[in-house]
Design an enzyme around this catalytic site. Structure first.
Site, short mmCIF file in Angstrom:
data_model
loop_
_atom_site.label_atom_id
_atom_site.label_comp_id
_atom_site.label_asym_id
_atom_site.label_seq_id
_atom_site.Cartn_x
_atom_site.Cartn_y
_atom_site.Cartn_z
N GLU A 177 0.84 -1.20 0.00
CA GLU A 177 0.00 0.00 0.00
C GLU A 177 0.88 1.25 0.00
OE1 GLU A 177 -2.43 0.12 3.53
OE2 GLU A 177 -3.62 1.81 2.83
N CYS A 195 -5.56 -3.28 2.10
CA CYS A 195 -5.54 -3.33 3.57
C CYS A 195 -6.91 -3.42 4.24
CB CYS A 195 -4.74 -2.12 4.08
SG CYS A 195 -3.96 -2.38 5.71
N LYS A 252 -8.88 2.40 -2.75
CA LYS A 252 -9.25 1.75 -1.48
C LYS A 252 -10.68 2.15 -1.11
CE LYS A 252 -7.24 1.19 3.20
NZ LYS A 252 -6.07 1.59 4.01
#
Lengths: 576, 576
Positions: A44, A152, A116
Site C-alpha cells: 500500500e 488493507c 481503497k
C-alpha cells in the site's frame, strides 16, 4: 498446472521520497523478474510511503505522486520489465479528493487502477480525513487467472469490495497493506485473511510494508493463504524480502458476473505471460518468532529507520546503570552498531556507586563510546542561585543531564535518545526537559515488566549464540530507583510493576473504566491512585518524544486525550 | 403574533466535568426562565464539553454522560424549570457506537433526541473517529411552532438533515454548535446560516460554545437569522451570554410531510407554553469587533481558561524586552490580573542594556511581579565543563533560561508560558528545551506581523481609554533579535517578516506548493529556503507546548505532517 509466478515485494519506502521509492520498486521488480515472476506486488502506497498524513491534502504532492507513477511505468519498461505485471500503491487525486490507490502497470503504462474502499479511522489511522472511498473493482486476467486488487482495510471490514469481487468473479485477491506492528497482530492478520479467502473461495496474497516511520513500525510478514486456510508462503518480519509463490490455474473458476450492484467493474485481459520457472518454487515459510524477539525486532527497526531516514548517524544517551537505559543502549547497538552509540554517565551527589560501575560494565561489554560528566557543579549553580529544595531540586538534576546530552548533540550531531518506558510515562514519573529530553524514545511504548523480559531475552539470546550478554545482571536485578534523593525507590510510591502494568493495560490499552478494573480484582485505592496519576500526566505525554509503538495502544496519535479534562472516573470510588 | 421566547445560552463548559456542566445548565436555565424564555438552547455537547476526544471511546464515560443527562432532567424539574423546553448537547452511545447527540428535556425527562448526522473529519475535527452518524429527525412542536434540532456541521454540508427537516416540515431550526474561533470565521458562520435559512424558508437559531479547551478557543457569537437573511439577535464573543429572541407564529407554515426517504422522524407535540414576556424583547445585536480585538479576545480567553481549568493560579515567563514576551505578558495581565504574572529578566553576557530596561519598564507600567536572574554563571558552568562553542553555546543560554523558569514553577506552582510566535516556530527559530519551555504558548499561532499589530492595538486601546499603554514603545520598534551572539538580528537569516508571513500563509495555512507560491510573485530562492526550514522543523513543532489557535491552520492537531519525510517540494526549483 502452474499458471503464474507471483512475487510479493515487502519493501521499506521512505515517506515522501518519490524518487528513492520509484528506484526501489524498479530494482525489486528486476530482481523478481530474474526469479521468473510474472506478477510483482508492492505494498500500500509503496510509491509515497505510508502514512503521508497531511501531505495527502497537498495538491502539489498528489500531482507529484501521479507524475511519479507515470514515470515509474516508463522506467520499468526501460529496465526490461515491461512484460511483467506490477501492482503498486500510490496517492491519487481527483475531483472527489485524494485517493489511496493501487495501479496495475504493464507494458510501460497503467492499465487499470483501484481506489481503497474501506478507510480506517481509528487508533493510528485517520484515512477518513484524507481519502475519498473508491467504488470500482479492478480485475486483471492473465494466463486464465483473474486477479482482483484490494487495499488493507478492505479485507478487515465485512462487506465492501471483497464480497463484491467474489460476485464479480476472481481467482485470487492481491491485497496491498501498510499494517503496523503490534504484539500479536501478525496472527490476527493471517486469521482475517484466511477467513476472507474461505468466504470468497479464492487465495489472498497479502503484501505488507516493512520499516519504521515516526512512531509506527511495519513488520512485513507478508503471506499467501489459500481458500482452505493453508499457508502458501510467508515472509520474515523486519527485513525487506521477496516472497515467490507459484499459482495454479483455477480448477473450477466461478463465472464472471455481468454487474455487481453499487460497483463499477474494470476488467482487463492481458496477453498470455510466459511462465519461466517450470519447476515449482519451494514454498518459503518464515518461522514465527517469540513475543520478545518480535518486539525487539520492532524496536531495533523503528530506531534504525528513524535515525537513518532523518539523516542522523549516531545517538547519545544517558546511561544510568539502570535497566531502562541499558535496554535502550542495547537496542541502539543492535540497530546502529556500537561505534554509533555515545553513552554518558552523569552522576550526581545522590547517585549510587553501582550506577556508574554498571554503566561502565555495559560499555565495556558492548564497546560503545562512554564518558563520565558529573553534574554536581551545574546542579549546585541552580540550587545556590535559586535556593532550590524538594521537587525543584530533584528535577534540576534530571534537567542538567538533559542539557548535557543536548549540548553533546549540538556539538557532535548525535540524536539524543530518551530512555523512559511506558509504565513511568503513563503515571508521569519522568521529568519534562529532564529525562524526557531526546528526539526519539525507543521504549516509550514498552511497559516496565516487558522491559525486564526483553533484557533477559536479549542476554539469553546472546549467550545461546556464544556471545557476551550485553546487559549487566545487576542492572536487571536491582530494585528500580530514579536516584534523585537519598534512598529513593520506585516502590515508595508505586505498586510493583506487574500490578501497575496490569492496571495500565486495562485503563490505557483497553479503555476500561474504574469500576471494571476494580471488578477484575484490583484494589480500589490502588486503582484510583494510578488512574489519577495517568489522568494528571496527559500534558507531559504530549511533549514526550515519539517512540516505536509495540502495544495495542500507545501514547501519541493512537490515544488522543484532552489535557484540560475534568473527568475523574474514580469519582465512582465511593460507589464501589 | 409572538409565539415563543427563545434563549440561547452561550456557556463555557469544562471537558469531562459532568457535575459542573450540569450545574451550569441548571443555573442558566433558571436565569432564562426568569427572563420568560420557553425554550432554552445550550451548545453542542454542553454537558460533556467539547471536544472530548478519546474520552468518547470510553464506555464508562459515555454511560456517565447518559446518566448525567437523566439527572439533569430531574434537577431542572426540581429547580422549577420543568415547564421549560431545554435543548442540550451530550454524548450518547448505542450498539452502533458513540453519538454526538442533543436531547430535548421537558417535565423532568428527555422527550426526544437527535444524533448529529454530518461528522466533520478535517482540520481540528476527528468526528468520524468518534461518532456514528444519526438518521432520525427530531421535531418538537410548541405553541404552533415546529422546532427541528441539528448540530453544527449539519448546516455546513449540503444535503443531510437540514433539507430533510425542510421536507418534513419545521418552522425553525435550533442549531447546537462547538465552532472554534479563527480569524474571519464569525462572518463565515453567519453567512452559511443565512444561506440555509433561506433554502429552508425558516429561521435558524445558532448557539455556540464559549471558552478555551487546550489549543481551541470557542468565541460564542451566537445568533438567530431569519429566512430573509435578517439578523434577529447576536451575542458578544468570548463571554458567557444569554441571548433572548422572541419568535412569532409562522404566517404560512409548510405542511408536515408524512415521511422523508432515508430518515425516521420523531415528532413531539408539547402542551401550550405560557408566553410570559408579552412585551417583545428588544433585539440584542452585539457589535462586531475589529480583527485585532477579536484575536486579542481569543488569546486572553484561551490562556485564562487553560490556566484556571487546569488548576493553576499564576504564570511565569521570561521577559526579554522584546516584542513577543511583552505581548505574551500583556495577554497574561488581561487574562489573569497583574498579581498572577511573574516575569523574569534573565540577561546573559550577550544581552543588550535595553533588554533589561524594556522588561523593567513593562513591569513598572503593568505592576506584574518582576525579578532579575542573570544566567552567566550557569552558562559558564556548561561552557567550561563541556567546552561549548557556536550553536551549542547559543542553545545553552536559551536552555538555562528555560531551566530557571521551570525551577520557579516547581517552587511556586506557576504555569510557565513560552513566548514564541508562529513565524519563528514555522521556520524552527526556537530552542527546544530552551525558549520553547513552557506549559502553554499563548502566541504560538500568531504570525510575527500580527504580533506587532496586536501590540499597537493593545497600546492604542489603552490610550483611548485613558490608561497607560502596557508595552514599551521601544519593544515594538526595535529590530528583532534572539541576542544569543553579539549583534545577532533576525534579518541576518530571514526575509522581513511581512514577506516571511505571506509565504508561510500560503505554504502552511493553504497547502500551496512551491510552484504556486513562486507563481504568486515571490523570489524562488527565498521561497525554497523558507520551505526547507519549515520542512526541517516538524520535530521541534511536535514538542512545542500547545497554544491558542487563531489562524485558519495552526501547528498541532490541525496540521499533521510526518516527521520522517523525504518530500521536498522545492526540488521543483530547477523547473521554474
Amino acid at each position: 498446472m502452474q499458471a503464474l509466478r507471483l512475487a510479493l515485494a515487502q519493501i521499506n519506502s521512505v515517506v515522501g521520497d518519490l524518487a528513492a521509492n520509484s528506484a526501489a520498486i524498479v530494482e525489486w521488480t528486476v530482481r523478481a523478474a530474474h526469479d521468473g515472476a510474472n506478477v510483482v506486488v508492492f505494498p500500500e502506497m509503496a510509491l509515497t510511503g505510508y502514512p503521508v498524513e497531511d501531505l495527502a491534502l497537498r495538491p502539489s504532492f498528489a500531482a507529484a505522486s501521479v507524475r511519479a507513477l507515470t514515470e515509474l511505468a516508463t522506467a520499468l519498461d526501460k529496465a526490461g520489465c515491461g512484460d511483467r505485471i506490477v501492482v503498486v500503491g500510490y496517492l491519487d487525486r481527483d475531483a472527489e479528493g485524494s485517493r489511496n490507490s493501487a495501479a496495475v502497470i504493464v507494458d510501460g503504462r497503467v492499465t487499470t487502477r483501484y481506489d481503497k474502499h474501506s478507510l480506517p479511522t481509528y487508533r493510528v489511522f485517520d484515512e477518513a480525513r484524507y481519502f475519498a472511498p473508491g467504488s470500482c473493482l479492478s480485475i486483471v486476467a492473465v494466463n486464465g487467472v483473474r486477479l482482483g486488487v484490494v487495499v488493507c482495510e478492505d479485507i478487515w471490514q465485512p462487506g465492501g469490495s471483497v464480497p463484491a469481487y467474489a460476485t464479480a468473479g476472481v481467482d485470487m485477491l492481491l491485497c496491498l497493506n501498510a499494517s503496523p506492528f503490534e504484539q500479536g497482530k501478525d496472527e490476527v492478520r493471517r486469521s482475517i485473511a484466511r477467513r476472507r479467502a474461505t468466504e470468497i473461495g479464492a487465495p489472498i496474497a497479502y503484501v505488507n510494508v516493512v520499516g519504521g516511520q515516526d512512531e509506527l513500525v511495519f513488520d512485513g510478514a507478508s503471506f499467501v493463504v489459500g481458500p482452505d486456510g493453508s499457508t502458501w508462503g510467508r515472509s520474515p518480519q523486519f527485513v525487506e524480502h521477496l516472497l515467490i509463490v507459484d499459482v495454479d490455474a483455477p480448477a473450477a473458476p466461478h463465472p464472471d458476473a455481468a454487474e455487481v450492484p453499487g460497483w463499477t467493474i474494470d476488467r482487463v485481459t492481458l496477453p498470455d505471460a510466459a511462465v519461466t520457472g517450470w519447476q515449482r518454487a519451494e514454498p518459503y515459510l518464515a518461522e514465527i518468532a517469540s513475543t520478545e524477539e518480535q518486539v525487539w525486532g520492532a524496536l531495533v527497526t523503528g530506531l534504525r529507520d528513524y535515525v537513518h531516514k532523518n539523516g542522523f548517524r549516531s545517538v547519545a544517551l544517558g546511561l544510568s546503570g539502570g535497566i531502562d537505559s541499558a535496554v535502550v543502549a542495547a537496542i541502539a547497538v543492535d540497530a546502529l552498531g556500537s561505534d554509533a552509540v555515545h553513552a554518558v554517565s552523569m552522576p550526581s551527589t545522590y547517585s549510587s556507586d553501582h550506577s556508574r560501575t554498571d554503566a561502565e560494565e555495559f560499555a565495556s561489554r558492548t564497546g560503545i563510546h562512554f564518558r563520565v560528566e558529573p553534574i554536581a557543579d551545574m546542579v549546585a549553580c541552580y540550587v545556590d542561585q535559586l535556593h532550590l529544595t524538594g521537587l525543584a531540586e530533584e528535577n534540576i538534576q534530571a534537567r542538567c543531564r538533559g542539557m548535557v546530552l543536548m549540548a553533546l548533540s549540538n556539538t557532535s550531531g548525535h540524536l539524543v535518545l530518551a530512555t523512559g518506558n511506558k509504565s513511568e510515562l503513563a503515571v508521569g514519573y519522568s521529568t519534562i526537559y529532564g529525562d524526557a529530553v531526546g528526539g526519539f524514545a525507543p521504549i516509550k511504548d514498552v511497559p516496565k515488566s516487558l522491559v525486564w523480559d526483553l533484557a533477559r531475552w536479549r542476554n539469553k539470546s546472546a549467550a545461546d549464540r556464544g556471545d557476551i550478554p550485553p546487559i549487566p545482571e545487576s542492572s536487571i536485578d536491582k530494585p528500580p530507583s530514579a536516584e534523585l534523593r537519598p534512598g529513593q525507590l520506585d516502590t515508595d510510591s508505586l505498586p510493583d510493576y506487574d500490578e501497575l502494568d496490569a492496571i495500565l493495560f486495562r485503563y490505557v490499552d483497553h479503555d476500561q473504566g474504574f469500576v471494571d478494573i476494580v471488578a477484575a480484582g484490583f484494589d480500589a485505592a490502588v486503582v484510583a491512585d494510578i488512574l489519577r496519576k495517568v489522568d494528571a500526566s496527559e500534558y507531559k505525554r504530549r511533549q514526550y518524544p515519539i517512540g516505536t509503538k509495540v502495544t495495542s495502544r500507545a501514547f501519541g496519535r493512537d490515544r488522543r486525550m484532552p489535557i484540560t479534562n475534568g473527568w475523574r472516573d474514580y469519582a465512582a470510588l465511593d460507589e464501589v
